[in-house]
Design a protein around this motif. Structure first.
Motif, PDB file in Angstrom:
ATOM      1  N   THR A  11      45.686  15.172 -67.992  1.00  0.00           N
ATOM      2  CA  THR A  11      45.113  16.223 -68.817  1.00  0.00           C
ATOM      3  C   THR A  11      44.717  17.406 -67.943  1.00  0.00           C
ATOM      4  OG1 THR A  11      42.931  16.707 -69.748  1.00  0.00           O
ATOM      5  CG2 THR A  11      43.316  14.472 -69.050  1.00  0.00           C
ATOM      6  N   SER A  12      44.880  18.609 -68.479  1.00  0.00           N
ATOM      7  CA  SER A  12      44.670  19.794 -67.649  1.00  0.00           C
ATOM      8  C   SER A  12      43.277  20.402 -67.830  1.00  0.00           C
ATOM      9  CB  SER A  12      45.729  20.849 -67.961  1.00  0.00           C
ATOM     10  OG  SER A  12      45.649  21.178 -69.333  1.00  0.00           O
ATOM     11  N   THR A  13      42.499  19.842 -68.758  1.00  0.00           N
ATOM     12  CA  THR A  13      41.122  20.311 -68.899  1.00  0.00           C
ATOM     13  C   THR A  13      40.187  19.122 -68.986  1.00  0.00           C
ATOM     14  OG1 THR A  13      41.259  20.397 -71.305  1.00  0.00           O
ATOM     15  CG2 THR A  13      41.743  22.457 -70.113  1.00  0.00           C
ATOM     16  N   PHE A  14      38.906  19.393 -68.738  1.00  0.00           N
ATOM     17  CA  PHE A  14      37.880  18.359 -68.758  1.00  0.00           C
ATOM     18  C   PHE A  14      36.646  18.936 -69.438  1.00  0.00           C
ATOM     19  CE2 PHE A  14      34.000  16.660 -66.791  1.00  0.00           C
ATOM     20  CZ  PHE A  14      34.184  15.290 -66.955  1.00  0.00           C
ATOM     21  N   ASP A  15      36.065  18.165 -70.355  1.00  0.00           N
ATOM     22  CA  ASP A  15      34.837  18.609 -71.018  1.00  0.00           C
ATOM     23  C   ASP A  15      33.781  17.534 -70.912  1.00  0.00           C
ATOM     24  OD1 ASP A  15      35.351  21.270 -72.520  1.00  0.00           O
ATOM     25  OD2 ASP A  15      37.162  20.072 -72.853  1.00  0.00           O
ATOM     26  N   ASN A  16      32.577  17.958 -70.562  1.00  0.00           N
ATOM     27  CA  ASN A  16      31.442  17.043 -70.475  1.00  0.00           C
ATOM     28  C   ASN A  16      30.189  17.828 -70.854  1.00  0.00           C
ATOM     29  OD1 ASN A  16      29.851  14.816 -69.977  1.00  0.00           O
ATOM     30  ND2 ASN A  16      29.858  15.078 -67.769  1.00  0.00           N
ATOM     31  N   GLY A  17      29.708  17.624 -72.075  1.00  0.00           N
ATOM     32  CA  GLY A  17      28.571  18.412 -72.539  1.00  0.00           C
ATOM     33  C   GLY A  17      28.912  19.887 -72.456  1.00  0.00           C
ATOM     34  N   PRO A  18      28.058  20.687 -71.782  1.00  0.00           N
ATOM     35  CA  PRO A  18      28.306  22.132 -71.701  1.00  0.00           C
ATOM     36  C   PRO A  18      29.369  22.503 -70.668  1.00  0.00           C
ATOM     37  CG  PRO A  18      26.315  21.578 -70.484  1.00  0.00           C
ATOM     38  CD  PRO A  18      26.787  20.296 -71.132  1.00  0.00           C
ATOM     39  N   LEU A  19      29.792  21.524 -69.865  1.00  0.00           N
ATOM     40  CA  LEU A  19      30.738  21.799 -68.783  1.00  0.00           C
ATOM     41  C   LEU A  19      32.176  21.736 -69.267  1.00  0.00           C
ATOM     42  CD1 LEU A  19      31.397  22.081 -65.663  1.00  0.00           C
ATOM     43  CD2 LEU A  19      31.454  19.585 -65.627  1.00  0.00           C
ATOM     44  N   HIS A  20      32.949  22.739 -68.894  1.00  0.00           N
ATOM     45  CA  HIS A  20      34.391  22.750 -69.188  1.00  0.00           C
ATOM     46  C   HIS A  20      35.109  23.123 -67.894  1.00  0.00           C
ATOM     47  CE1 HIS A  20      38.216  23.587 -71.230  1.00  0.00           C
ATOM     48  NE2 HIS A  20      38.264  24.678 -70.511  1.00  0.00           N
ATOM     49  N   ILE A  21      36.093  22.304 -67.504  1.00  0.00           N
ATOM     50  CA  ILE A  21      36.890  22.623 -66.314  1.00  0.00           C
ATOM     51  C   ILE A  21      38.337  22.796 -66.754  1.00  0.00           C
ATOM     52  CG2 ILE A  21      37.627  21.898 -63.999  1.00  0.00           C
ATOM     53  CD1 ILE A  21      35.251  19.988 -63.903  1.00  0.00           C
ATOM     54  N   ASP A  22      38.939  23.873 -66.328  1.00  0.00           N
ATOM     55  CA  ASP A  22      40.366  24.093 -66.549  1.00  0.00           C
ATOM     56  C   ASP A  22      41.059  23.884 -65.208  1.00  0.00           C
ATOM     57  OD1 ASP A  22      42.961  25.199 -66.816  1.00  0.00           O
ATOM     58  OD2 ASP A  22      42.281  26.403 -68.522  1.00  0.00           O
ATOM     59  N   TYR A  23      41.635  22.685 -65.035  1.00  0.00           N
ATOM     60  CA  TYR A  23      42.252  22.345 -63.743  1.00  0.00           C
ATOM     61  C   TYR A  23      43.425  23.266 -63.423  1.00  0.00           C
ATOM     62  CZ  TYR A  23      39.709  17.865 -64.136  1.00  0.00           C
ATOM     63  OH  TYR A  23      38.749  16.902 -64.254  1.00  0.00           O
ATOM     64  N   SER A  36      30.499  30.764 -60.735  1.00  0.00           N
ATOM     65  CA  SER A  36      31.043  31.312 -59.489  1.00  0.00           C
ATOM     66  C   SER A  36      30.868  30.247 -58.411  1.00  0.00           C
ATOM     67  CB  SER A  36      30.330  32.613 -59.112  1.00  0.00           C
ATOM     68  OG  SER A  36      28.946  32.372 -59.004  1.00  0.00           O
ATOM     69  N   LEU A  37      31.870  29.400 -58.302  1.00  0.00           N
ATOM     70  CA  LEU A  37      31.827  28.289 -57.349  1.00  0.00           C
ATOM     71  C   LEU A  37      32.630  28.635 -56.107  1.00  0.00           C
ATOM     72  CD1 LEU A  37      32.555  25.341 -59.817  1.00  0.00           C
ATOM     73  CD2 LEU A  37      30.329  26.054 -58.963  1.00  0.00           C
ATOM     74  N   THR A  38      32.162  28.157 -54.968  1.00  0.00           N
ATOM     75  CA  THR A  38      32.963  28.280 -53.747  1.00  0.00           C
ATOM     76  C   THR A  38      34.106  27.267 -53.867  1.00  0.00           C
ATOM     77  OG1 THR A  38      31.782  26.554 -52.549  1.00  0.00           O
ATOM     78  CG2 THR A  38      30.867  28.795 -52.417  1.00  0.00           C
ATOM     79  N   PRO A  39      35.176  27.420 -53.087  1.00  0.00           N
ATOM     80  CA  PRO A  39      36.275  26.446 -53.155  1.00  0.00           C
ATOM     81  C   PRO A  39      35.798  25.010 -52.950  1.00  0.00           C
ATOM     82  CG  PRO A  39      36.966  28.362 -51.904  1.00  0.00           C
ATOM     83  CD  PRO A  39      35.498  28.535 -52.192  1.00  0.00           C
ATOM     84  N   THR A  40      34.845  24.810 -52.037  1.00  0.00           N
ATOM     85  CA  THR A  40      34.343  23.454 -51.782  1.00  0.00           C
ATOM     86  C   THR A  40      33.542  22.933 -52.973  1.00  0.00           C
ATOM     87  OG1 THR A  40      34.308  23.834 -49.406  1.00  0.00           O
ATOM     88  CG2 THR A  40      32.976  22.012 -50.215  1.00  0.00           C
ATOM     89  N   GLU A  41      32.702  23.764 -53.552  1.00  0.00           N
ATOM     90  CA  GLU A  41      31.923  23.348 -54.724  1.00  0.00           C
ATOM     91  C   GLU A  41      32.855  22.969 -55.865  1.00  0.00           C
ATOM     92  OE1 GLU A  41      28.029  26.213 -53.897  1.00  0.00           O
ATOM     93  OE2 GLU A  41      29.535  26.810 -55.364  1.00  0.00           O
ATOM     94  N   TYR A  42      33.903  23.770 -56.046  1.00  0.00           N
ATOM     95  CA  TYR A  42      34.864  23.490 -57.112  1.00  0.00           C
ATOM     96  C   TYR A  42      35.566  22.144 -56.861  1.00  0.00           C
ATOM     97  CZ  TYR A  42      38.797  23.802 -60.302  1.00  0.00           C
ATOM     98  OH  TYR A  42      39.725  23.509 -61.290  1.00  0.00           O
TER      99      TYR A  42
END
Length: 111
Positions: A11-23, A36-42
């Motif tokens: 899957t290309s996206t992830f949702d957890n509560g208010p968090l959404h990640i588009d891989y 605004s995440l640094t590459p390492t944080e991401y």
């Protein structure tokens, strides 16, 4: 069972509560606001998300992120987790999404 050609294997996206990640696009949002995440944080966020509800050890995380697992890497990891929490948790002092397992590692909890 073979996947249809049109379906991505992962899957290309992830949702957890208010968090959404588009891989695919390489970004994350909280309640629709881009983080605004640094590459390492991401990378850390993605690693936790892909292993949601699993406790990941300090050693596993540092090897995945930096390829090494020295004490200095584990110390850096703590700093990165602290800054990541400030960005993803509504109350970083009482985190709900990213749990610390003292002496073991971290886990992203399914909200």
């Amino acid at each position: 069972s073979s996947m249809a050609a049109s379906e991505p294997a992962e899957t290309s996206t992830f949702d957890n509560g208010p968090l959404h990640i588009d891989y695919a696009a390489g970004y994350a949002t909280i309640e629709g606001h881009e983080l605004s995440l640094t590459p390492t944080e991401y990378k850390l966020l993605v690693l936790l998300a892909k292993n949601v509800d699993k406790v990941l050890t300090h050693t596993y995380i540092t090897r995945e992120i930096w390829g090494t697992s020295w004490d200095s890497d584990i110390a850096s990891l703590r700093v990165f987790m602290r800054t990541l929490r400030k960005k993803v948790e509504s109350d970083p002092s009482h985190p709900t999404m990213i749990q610390t397992h003292i002496g073991v590692g971290y886990r992203m909890q399914r909200l």
